[in-house]
Scaffold this motif. Structure first.
Motif, PDB file in Angstrom:
ATOM      1  N   LEU A  98       0.887  -1.187   0.129  1.00 26.54           N
ATOM      2  CA  LEU A  98      -0.147   0.032   0.151  1.00 26.54           C
ATOM      3  C   LEU A  98       0.884   1.315  -0.100  1.00 26.54           C
ATOM      4  O   LEU A  98       1.789   1.313   0.757  1.00 26.54           O
ATOM      5  CB  LEU A  98      -0.967  -0.007   1.289  1.00 26.54           C
ATOM      6  CG  LEU A  98      -1.952  -1.119   1.496  1.00 26.54           C
ATOM      7  CD1 LEU A  98      -2.657  -0.972   2.805  1.00 26.54           C
ATOM      8  CD2 LEU A  98      -2.857  -1.348   0.184  1.00 26.54           C
ATOM      9  N   PRO A  99       0.336   2.089  -0.818  1.00 22.84           N
ATOM     10  CA  PRO A  99       1.414   3.638  -0.896  1.00 22.84           C
ATOM     11  C   PRO A  99       0.926   4.140   0.584  1.00 22.84           C
ATOM     12  O   PRO A  99       0.117   3.981   0.982  1.00 22.84           O
ATOM     13  CB  PRO A  99       0.942   4.107  -2.042  1.00 22.84           C
ATOM     14  CG  PRO A  99      -0.204   3.259  -2.929  1.00 22.84           C
ATOM     15  CD  PRO A  99      -0.420   2.236  -1.904  1.00 22.84           C
ATOM     16  N   VAL A 100       2.139   5.067   0.918  1.00 24.93           N
ATOM     17  CA  VAL A 100       1.847   5.763   2.122  1.00 24.93           C
ATOM     18  C   VAL A 100       0.721   6.627   2.395  1.00 24.93           C
ATOM     19  O   VAL A 100      -0.030   6.885   3.197  1.00 24.93           O
ATOM     20  CB  VAL A 100       3.324   6.500   2.413  1.00 24.93           C
ATOM     21  CG1 VAL A 100       3.077   7.370   3.617  1.00 24.93           C
ATOM     22  CG2 VAL A 100       4.424   5.412   2.560  1.00 24.93           C
ATOM     23  N   SER A 101       0.418   7.109   1.302  1.00 25.42           N
ATOM     24  CA  SER A 101      -0.693   8.165   1.034  1.00 25.42           C
ATOM     25  C   SER A 101      -2.072   7.432   1.350  1.00 25.42           C
ATOM     26  O   SER A 101      -2.928   7.731   1.946  1.00 25.42           O
ATOM     27  CB  SER A 101      -0.839   8.950  -0.142  1.00 25.42           C
ATOM     28  OG  SER A 101      -0.782   8.058  -1.070  1.00 25.42           O
ATOM     29  N   LEU A 102      -2.080   6.300   0.893  1.00 24.96           N
ATOM     30  CA  LEU A 102      -3.090   5.467   1.019  1.00 24.96           C
ATOM     31  C   LEU A 102      -3.351   4.696   2.471  1.00 24.96           C
ATOM     32  O   LEU A 102      -4.594   4.601   3.020  1.00 24.96           O
ATOM     33  CB  LEU A 102      -3.214   4.189   0.066  1.00 24.96           C
ATOM     34  CG  LEU A 102      -4.431   3.353  -0.017  1.00 24.96           C
ATOM     35  CD1 LEU A 102      -5.654   4.112  -0.158  1.00 24.96           C
ATOM     36  CD2 LEU A 102      -4.319   2.218  -1.077  1.00 24.96           C
ATOM     37  N   GLN A 103      -2.296   4.567   2.953  1.00 25.06           N
ATOM     38  CA  GLN A 103      -2.195   4.068   4.470  1.00 25.06           C
ATOM     39  C   GLN A 103      -2.834   5.156   5.166  1.00 25.06           C
ATOM     40  O   GLN A 103      -3.340   4.770   6.205  1.00 25.06           O
ATOM     41  CB  GLN A 103      -0.901   3.715   4.936  1.00 25.06           C
ATOM     42  CG  GLN A 103      -0.271   2.516   4.224  1.00 25.06           C
ATOM     43  CD  GLN A 103       1.187   2.205   4.749  1.00 25.06           C
ATOM     44  OE1 GLN A 103       1.587   2.522   5.745  1.00 25.06           O
ATOM     45  NE2 GLN A 103       2.098   1.758   3.611  1.00 25.06           N
ATOM     46  N   ARG A 104      -2.542   6.488   4.833  1.00 27.06           N
ATOM     47  CA  ARG A 104      -3.122   7.559   5.736  1.00 27.06           C
ATOM     48  C   ARG A 104      -4.540   7.759   5.708  1.00 27.06           C
ATOM     49  O   ARG A 104      -5.204   7.825   6.640  1.00 27.06           O
ATOM     50  CB  ARG A 104      -2.161   9.169   5.324  1.00 27.06           C
ATOM     51  CG  ARG A 104      -0.739   8.943   6.096  1.00 27.06           C
ATOM     52  CD  ARG A 104      -0.261  10.261   6.004  1.00 27.06           C
ATOM     53  NE  ARG A 104      -0.163  10.910   4.691  1.00 27.06           N
ATOM     54  CZ  ARG A 104       0.818  10.840   3.709  1.00 27.06           C
ATOM     55  NH1 ARG A 104       1.916  10.513   4.303  1.00 27.06           N
ATOM     56  NH2 ARG A 104       0.593  11.391   2.473  1.00 27.06           N
ATOM     57  N   LYS A 105      -5.007   7.460   4.390  1.00 19.68           N
ATOM     58  CA  LYS A 105      -6.407   7.551   4.272  1.00 19.68           C
ATOM     59  C   LYS A 105      -7.161   6.566   4.789  1.00 19.68           C
ATOM     60  O   LYS A 105      -8.387   6.764   5.394  1.00 19.68           O
ATOM     61  CB  LYS A 105      -6.664   7.648   2.693  1.00 19.68           C
ATOM     62  CG  LYS A 105      -6.327   8.964   1.905  1.00 19.68           C
ATOM     63  CD  LYS A 105      -6.417   8.890   0.600  1.00 19.68           C
ATOM     64  CE  LYS A 105      -5.791  10.022  -0.137  1.00 19.68           C
ATOM     65  NZ  LYS A 105      -5.983   9.916  -1.582  1.00 19.68           N
ATOM     66  N   LEU A 106      -6.699   5.184   4.869  1.00 20.18           N
ATOM     67  CA  LEU A 106      -7.162   4.206   5.338  1.00 20.18           C
ATOM     68  C   LEU A 106      -7.412   4.174   6.979  1.00 20.18           C
ATOM     69  O   LEU A 106      -8.201   3.880   7.588  1.00 20.18           O
ATOM     70  CB  LEU A 106      -6.364   2.821   5.064  1.00 20.18           C
ATOM     71  CG  LEU A 106      -6.363   2.429   3.805  1.00 20.18           C
ATOM     72  CD1 LEU A 106      -5.526   1.308   3.373  1.00 20.18           C
ATOM     73  CD2 LEU A 106      -8.039   2.072   3.565  1.00 20.18           C
ATOM     74  N   LYS A 107      -6.344   5.040   7.641  1.00 18.39           N
ATOM     75  CA  LYS A 107      -6.390   5.292   8.934  1.00 18.39           C
ATOM     76  C   LYS A 107      -7.598   6.101   9.421  1.00 18.39           C
ATOM     77  O   LYS A 107      -8.313   5.805  10.272  1.00 18.39           O
ATOM     78  CB  LYS A 107      -5.146   5.970   9.525  1.00 18.39           C
ATOM     79  CG  LYS A 107      -3.857   5.141   9.748  1.00 18.39           C
ATOM     80  CD  LYS A 107      -2.869   5.856  10.180  1.00 18.39           C
ATOM     81  CE  LYS A 107      -1.653   5.055  10.474  1.00 18.39           C
ATOM     82  NZ  LYS A 107      -0.396   5.902  11.000  1.00 18.39           N
ATOM     83  N   THR A 108      -7.842   6.813   8.443  1.00 21.05           N
ATOM     84  CA  THR A 108      -9.318   7.694   8.554  1.00 21.05           C
ATOM     85  C   THR A 108     -10.625   6.813   8.421  1.00 21.05           C
ATOM     86  O   THR A 108     -11.294   7.000   8.894  1.00 21.05           O
ATOM     87  CB  THR A 108      -9.287   8.864   7.572  1.00 21.05           C
ATOM     88  OG1 THR A 108      -7.989   9.955   7.722  1.00 21.05           O
ATOM     89  CG2 THR A 108     -10.629   9.864   7.664  1.00 21.05           C
TER      90      THR A 108
END
Length: 305
Positions: A99-109
Motif C-alpha cells: 500500500l502506498p503511504v498516502s493510501l495508508q494515511r487515508k485508510l487510518k481515517t
C-alpha cells in the motif's frame, strides 16, 4: 384490576429487559468529524461543475483500472467495522502489492470512522479550555453508564481506556451531578448498582424518551458545521484532555489508539449476539418443523383408526 396488574407486569418486564441489555448502542450511519484542518474528515464535497469528490480515494497508480478502483473505493467506504477494512486491504496487498503511504494515511481515517460508528459517536471536535489548550470531545447521544461499564469490564485491564474520560450528564446517570468515569481508573460499580436499583418506573419511561431524542440528535449531526452550535455538556460524551497539544497529522492516530479497544469489544459482542440469535432462530425453526411433523403423524394415525 386486571388492567392494573397487566400494566405493572409490562413495566417490570421493561425494567428487567433494560437491566439485561448490555450493548444496545445505536450505530450511527455517519460521524461528523470537525477537527482543525479537516483532519479525520470524510465529508463529501461538490465542485462548481457539479462533480462529487469523496475524501477517500485510491491513488490511480495503485489501481490503474478506473472501474475496479471505483468499486474498491466503494467497498472500503461501506465497511462496517475495522475487521472488514483489514480484510479488504489485505486483499489489495495480494492483488496490487504494498500500500502506498498516502493510501495508508487515508485508510487510518476510514478505520477511525468505522470505530466511531460502532461506538455511536456522531460528532467529534475541539472545545476551547480558555487556557491556550483544547479538549477533543466526542458526542455519544445513545451512550449510557451501563454501556461503558459493560465495555470497560471487557477490556484487557477491566478499566476504562487511559486517556479517554466518559462524561454523563446527571439525568443520564440518575445522579445529582454529572458523572465522570476517568480513563485508566476503576469504576465504582457499587455506586452504579445501587443507583440502578432505585427510582420509580416513571424514571425508566423518561429514559426511553431520552433514547428516542438521542436518535433524533444522531440524524441531525451531519448538518453541524461547528461544535459552537451544540451544547455538548447536555450529552454523554468522551473527552480527551488537551488534545490540541498533539501534533497536527497525528490526531487520527491518537483517536484510533484510544477508541479501537472499545470498538473491538462492541463488535465482538455484537457478533456473539448475532450468532446467538442465528442459533435461536434455527432451533425455533427445527422445533416448529418437528411440531408440524408430529401433528401430521397424529392425524395419519387417527385416520387409520
Amino acid at each position: 384490576a386486571t388492567k392494573v396488574g397487566f400494566d405493572l407486569y409490562m413495566r417490570m418486564l421493561k425494567k428487567s429487559m433494560r437491566q439485561l441489555r448490555g450493548l444496545d448502542l445505536p450505530m450511527v450511519p455517519r460521524t461528523n468529524v470537525l477537527l482543525p484542518g479537516s483532519e479525520g474528515s470524510l465529508e463529501i464535497s461538490e465542485g462548481e461543475d457539479g462533480r462529487v469528490t469523496h475524501a477517500f480515494k485510491i491513488p490511480k497508480k495503485f489501481i490503474t483500472d478506473d472501474e475496479e478502483r471505483y468499486q474498491q473505493e466503494g467497498k472500503a467506504r461501506l465497511a462496517e467495522n475495522t475487521s472488514q477494512l483489514v480484510d479488504i486491504t489485505n486483499g489489495w496487498k495480494d492483488d496490487y502489492g504494498p500500500l502506498p503511504v498516502s493510501l495508508q494515511r487515508k485508510l487510518k481515517t476510514l478505520h477511525l470512522h468505522a470505530c466511531t460508528r460502532t461506538l455511536g459517536i456522531d460528532l467529534v471536535g475541539f472545545i476551547d479550555n480558555e487556557d491556550g489548550t483544547s479538549d477533543c470531545v466526542l458526542r455519544m447521544p445513545g451512550l449510557r453508564p451501563r454501556h461503558w461499564i459493560n465495555i470497560s469490564q471487557s477490556l484487557p485491564k477491566k478499566v476504562p481506556t487511559k486517556g479517554l474520560d466518559a462524561v454523563f450528564p446527571a439525568r443520564f446517570a440518575r445522579a445529582e451531578d454529572d458523572v465522570i468515569m476517568k480513563g485508566g481508573q476503576p469504576i465504582d460499580l457499587e455506586a452504579f448498582n445501587s443507583q440502578s436499583s432505585e427510582g420509580d418506573e416513571e424514571e425508566w419511561d423518561a429514559l426511553d424518551e431520552e433514547e428516542v431524542e438521542a436518535m433524533k440528535e444522531i440524524s441531525s449531526a451531519i448538518f453541524v458545521k461547528s461544535l459552537d452550535e451544540v451544547d455538548m455538556k447536555e450529552y454523554p460524551r468522551f473527552v480527551i484532555r488537551k488534545m490540541s497539544k498533539v501534533k497536527k497529522g497525528s490526531r487520527v492516530d491518537m483517536l484510533l489508539k484510544l477508541l479501537l479497544p472499545a470498538s473491538k469489544v462492541v463488535y465482538q459482542k455484537q457478533m456473539a449476539d448475532k450468532e446467538k440469535a442465528r442459533v435461536a432462530a434455527e432451533l425455533r425453526e427445527k422445533r416448529e418443523t418437528m411440531r408440524k411433523q408430529k401433528k401430521e403423524q397424529e392425524a395419519m394415525a387417527a385416520r387409520r383408526f
